[in-house]
Design an enzyme around this catalytic site. Structure first.
Site, PDB file in Angstrom:
ATOM      1  N   HIS A  11       0.677  -1.578  -0.425  1.00 25.41           N
ATOM      2  CA  HIS A  11       0.236   0.001   0.120  1.00 25.41           C
ATOM      3  C   HIS A  11       0.942   1.165   0.052  1.00 25.41           C
ATOM      4  O   HIS A  11       1.844   1.773   1.218  1.00 25.41           O
ATOM      5  CB  HIS A  11      -0.978   0.184   0.989  1.00 25.41           C
ATOM      6  CG  HIS A  11      -2.090  -1.094   1.037  1.00 25.41           C
ATOM      7  ND1 HIS A  11      -2.916  -1.145   1.886  1.00 25.41           N
ATOM      8  CD2 HIS A  11      -2.310  -1.627   0.322  1.00 25.41           C
ATOM      9  CE1 HIS A  11      -3.802  -1.574   1.231  1.00 25.41           C
ATOM     10  NE2 HIS A  11      -3.542  -2.491   0.752  1.00 25.41           N
TER      11      HIS A  11
ATOM     12  N   TYR B  92      -9.763   5.439   7.517  1.00 26.07           N
ATOM     13  CA  TYR B  92      -9.631   5.659   9.078  1.00 26.07           C
ATOM     14  C   TYR B  92     -10.754   6.707   9.072  1.00 26.07           C
ATOM     15  O   TYR B  92     -10.528   7.724   8.751  1.00 26.07           O
ATOM     16  CB  TYR B  92      -8.191   5.761   9.464  1.00 26.07           C
ATOM     17  CG  TYR B  92      -7.370   4.982  10.264  1.00 26.07           C
ATOM     18  CD1 TYR B  92      -7.157   3.949  10.808  1.00 26.07           C
ATOM     19  CD2 TYR B  92      -6.417   4.621   8.775  1.00 26.07           C
ATOM     20  CE1 TYR B  92      -6.695   3.499  11.160  1.00 26.07           C
ATOM     21  CE2 TYR B  92      -5.139   3.997   9.090  1.00 26.07           C
ATOM     22  CZ  TYR B  92      -5.287   3.200  10.048  1.00 26.07           C
ATOM     23  OH  TYR B  92      -3.915   1.950  10.150  1.00 26.07           O
TER      24      TYR B  92
ATOM     25  N   PRO C 180      -4.497   0.216  18.710  1.00 28.40           N
ATOM     26  CA  PRO C 180      -4.440  -0.676  17.461  1.00 28.40           C
ATOM     27  C   PRO C 180      -3.772   0.538  16.131  1.00 28.40           C
ATOM     28  O   PRO C 180      -3.914   0.273  15.725  1.00 28.40           O
ATOM     29  CB  PRO C 180      -5.212  -1.175  17.842  1.00 28.40           C
ATOM     30  CG  PRO C 180      -6.331  -1.048  17.928  1.00 28.40           C
ATOM     31  CD  PRO C 180      -5.652  -0.384  19.288  1.00 28.40           C
TER      32      PRO C 180
ATOM     33  N   LYS D  81       0.820  -0.425  15.154  1.00 28.53           N
ATOM     34  CA  LYS D  81       2.192  -0.079  15.666  1.00 28.53           C
ATOM     35  C   LYS D  81       2.904  -1.237  16.180  1.00 28.53           C
ATOM     36  O   LYS D  81       3.957  -1.724  16.408  1.00 28.53           O
ATOM     37  CB  LYS D  81       2.783   0.750  16.393  1.00 28.53           C
ATOM     38  CG  LYS D  81       2.712   2.415  15.502  1.00 28.53           C
ATOM     39  CD  LYS D  81       3.442   2.354  14.182  1.00 28.53           C
ATOM     40  CE  LYS D  81       3.998   3.036  13.329  1.00 28.53           C
ATOM     41  NZ  LYS D  81       3.724   3.273  11.825  1.00 28.53           N
TER      42      LYS D  81
ATOM     43  N   TYR E 191       3.568   7.068   9.751  1.00 25.92           N
ATOM     44  CA  TYR E 191       2.719   5.565   9.794  1.00 25.92           C
ATOM     45  C   TYR E 191       3.091   4.733   8.766  1.00 25.92           C
ATOM     46  O   TYR E 191       3.354   3.584   9.038  1.00 25.92           O
ATOM     47  CB  TYR E 191       1.417   6.472   8.755  1.00 25.92           C
ATOM     48  CG  TYR E 191      -0.008   4.549   8.353  1.00 25.92           C
ATOM     49  CD1 TYR E 191      -0.646   4.713   8.901  1.00 25.92           C
ATOM     50  CD2 TYR E 191       0.809   4.148   7.519  1.00 25.92           C
ATOM     51  CE1 TYR E 191      -1.534   3.919   8.856  1.00 25.92           C
ATOM     52  CE2 TYR E 191      -0.147   2.863   7.487  1.00 25.92           C
ATOM     53  CZ  TYR E 191      -1.494   3.239   8.333  1.00 25.92           C
ATOM     54  OH  TYR E 191      -2.584   2.073   7.965  1.00 25.92           O
TER      55      TYR E 191
HETATM   56  C1  PHB Z   1      -5.723  -4.150  10.514  1.00 21.09           C
HETATM   57  O1  PHB Z   1      -6.029  -5.108   9.601  1.00 21.09           O
HETATM   58  O2  PHB Z   1      -6.339  -5.148  11.534  1.00 21.09           O
HETATM   59  C2  PHB Z   1      -5.893  -2.816  11.173  1.00 21.09           C
HETATM   60  C3  PHB Z   1      -5.153  -2.365  10.372  1.00 21.09           C
HETATM   61  C4  PHB Z   1      -4.768  -0.372  10.711  1.00 21.09           C
HETATM   62  C5  PHB Z   1      -5.171  -0.908  11.756  1.00 21.09           C
HETATM   63  C6  PHB Z   1      -4.704  -1.420  12.753  1.00 21.09           C
HETATM   64  C7  PHB Z   1      -5.323  -2.734  12.917  1.00 21.09           C
HETATM   65  O3  PHB Z   1      -4.560   0.472  12.609  1.00 21.09           O
END
Ligand code: PHB
Ligand code: APR
Length: 391
Positions: free
Chosen positions: A72, A201, A293, A297, A385
């Site tokens: 990505h 997000y 989460p 990280k 990120y």
């Molecule tokens: C996930 O795919 O489980 C996931 C992806 C990004 C995040 C947290 C969890 O920031």
């Protein structure tokens, strides 16, 4: 039994460390409380920073990730349904992330541990650390009711937040820092194509939502929920309705619904313990620190810890120098705190805080609008990120 490094815990931290030491010819034994199926079965995040991708390459374990993982170059933010993209690859001068589930990473690590003869003791009951202050530490446990003892030079505490290693350090030595968030994440896995080719997000008045994925046919979605909520409160239908509402009409129109085959609620916490070394015991990964989460990280931090720890231990055995060992805690914590800051900030920006008022909400919306229009703000987000360099 005797070894050079006893590793407590076969999660990402313990297994990566086992592989790194094996590759350098340092003797290690991994001691795990559960069995392989349990450790591998835990559903966790799935976004790998370059540091983690590089390590899998270096260990010769990247073949399946290269084939099945998704690169990505960007990620998306949404503010009340208005989605905008952060072009991380352009903003950072070429860095990307790899979407490849932690469960897949664990499978690759366990498979290779078998073929490379990395010793793992599963189902170890009552693991205990002894004499960590002395030059001759040792670890004991019971297996099938029989007492076992492992003498070693060093112990790596890679046994997660609920492990025994951190508790083996005297309370008077440890300092802990903590922030508990007043909400949880309800996550589902479903065998449906993701709604976007990248992650979204979303900050919505009703709360945070995240659109993620494990593959082009398997989606991972989350919605912020109350800590009082129970799984039984959330039928699949209620979940999909809430997710679509929070992602906004445009993204929602691309959501494919389907039955969930995993559904769980996780609390969010920031936690750091200092120092990460006491005597002959080193802490790494979740044993020393937890991040919420948001930003994924957790595993990446466990990886940077054990890369640093392995360098220190290898320097000790190959060059007879303890400079790396003495500097480990300071070096690791410097990166840990930056990732803690980013995860806390990203959580604060995107979630609904039940105890806060309208002013705070206006600040979030204004900050998202600023990020949308500011290249400088986007670079700050992007470089964190994709993961800060290991220094
Ligand atoms: C996930 O795919 O489980 C996931 C992806 C990004 C995040 C947290 C969890 O920031
Ligand atoms: N003795 C032996 N093993 C133990 C003990 C114990 N007393 N207590 C816990 N363990 C094992 C757990 O069963 C688990 O397999 O230690 C392992 C710790 O693994 P994680 O909790 O995954 O921690 P870590 O390896 O630091 O990985 C950090 O991966 O799982 C994610 O959320 C986590 O993203 C974070 C990252």
């Amino acid at each position: 039994m005797r070894t050079q490094v006893a590793i407590i815990g076969a999660g990402p931290a313990g297994l990566f460390l086992g592989h790194l030491l094996k590759q350098a010819g340092v003797d290690a034994v991994v001691i795990e409380r559960k069995n392989r199926a349990y450790v591998e079965g835990r559903v966790r995040a799935g976004v790998l920073e370059q540091v983690t991708v590089d390590l899998l390459e270096r260990l010769g374990l990247a073949e399946r990730m290269r084939r099945e993982g998704l690169v990505h170059g960007g990620t998306n933010l949404a503010s009340d349904g208005d989605v905008f993209r952060i072009d991380m690859e352009t903003l950072t001068g070429g860095s990307t992330v790899m979407v490849y589930g932690q469960q897949e990473v664990m499978k690759d690590l366990f498979d290779a541990a078998e073929s490379r003869d990395i010793q793992i003791v599963f189902d170890a009951d009552d693991v205990a650390l002894h004499d960590i202050d002395s030059a001759k530490p040792f670890v004991t446990w019971r297996k099938n009711g029989v007492e076992q003892r492992l003498d070693c030079d060093f112990i790596a505490g890679c046994d997660g937040y609920h492990g025994v290693s951190r508790a083996a350090i005297p309370q008077s030595v440890l300092k802990t820092f903590e922030r508990v968030y007043p909400f949880g994440w309800l996550g589902i896995l479903a065998e449906v194509p993701p709604c976007d080719h990248e992650l979204i997000y979303s900050n919505h008045e009703r709360g945070f939502a995240l659109a993620s994925m494990r593959s082009l046919t398997r989606s991972r979605y989350y919605v912020q929920c109350s800590l009082d909520d129970r799984i039984g409160d959330w039928s699949d239908e209620r979940f999909w309705d809430e997710l679509c509402l929070r992602l906004g009409d445009e993204a929602a129109s691309r959501v494919t619904r389907g039955p969930s085959f995993e559904k769980s609620i996780a609390p969010l916490r920031s936690f750091v313990t200092e120092p990460m070394r006491h005597g002959r015991l080193f802490l790494a990964g979740d044993a020393a620190h937890i991040v919420p989460p948001t930003g994924a990280k957790g595993m990446n931090l466990a990886v940077s810890d054990v890369v640093m720890l392995s360098e220190a231990l290898i320097e000790h055995y190959q060059q007879g120098s303890d400079a790396g060992i003495d500097g480990y805690s300071t070096r690791a914590l410097a990166r840990v705190w930056k990732a803690e800051r980013f995860s806390w900030w990203f959580t604060s920006l995107t979630h609904r805080f039940p105890d806060r008022d309208g002013f705070d909400r206006k600040m979030q919306v204004a900050e998202l609008a600023y990020i949308k229009d500011s290249r400088a703000a986007q670079i700050t987000l992007a470089e964190n990120y994709v993961g800060l360099p290991l220094v």
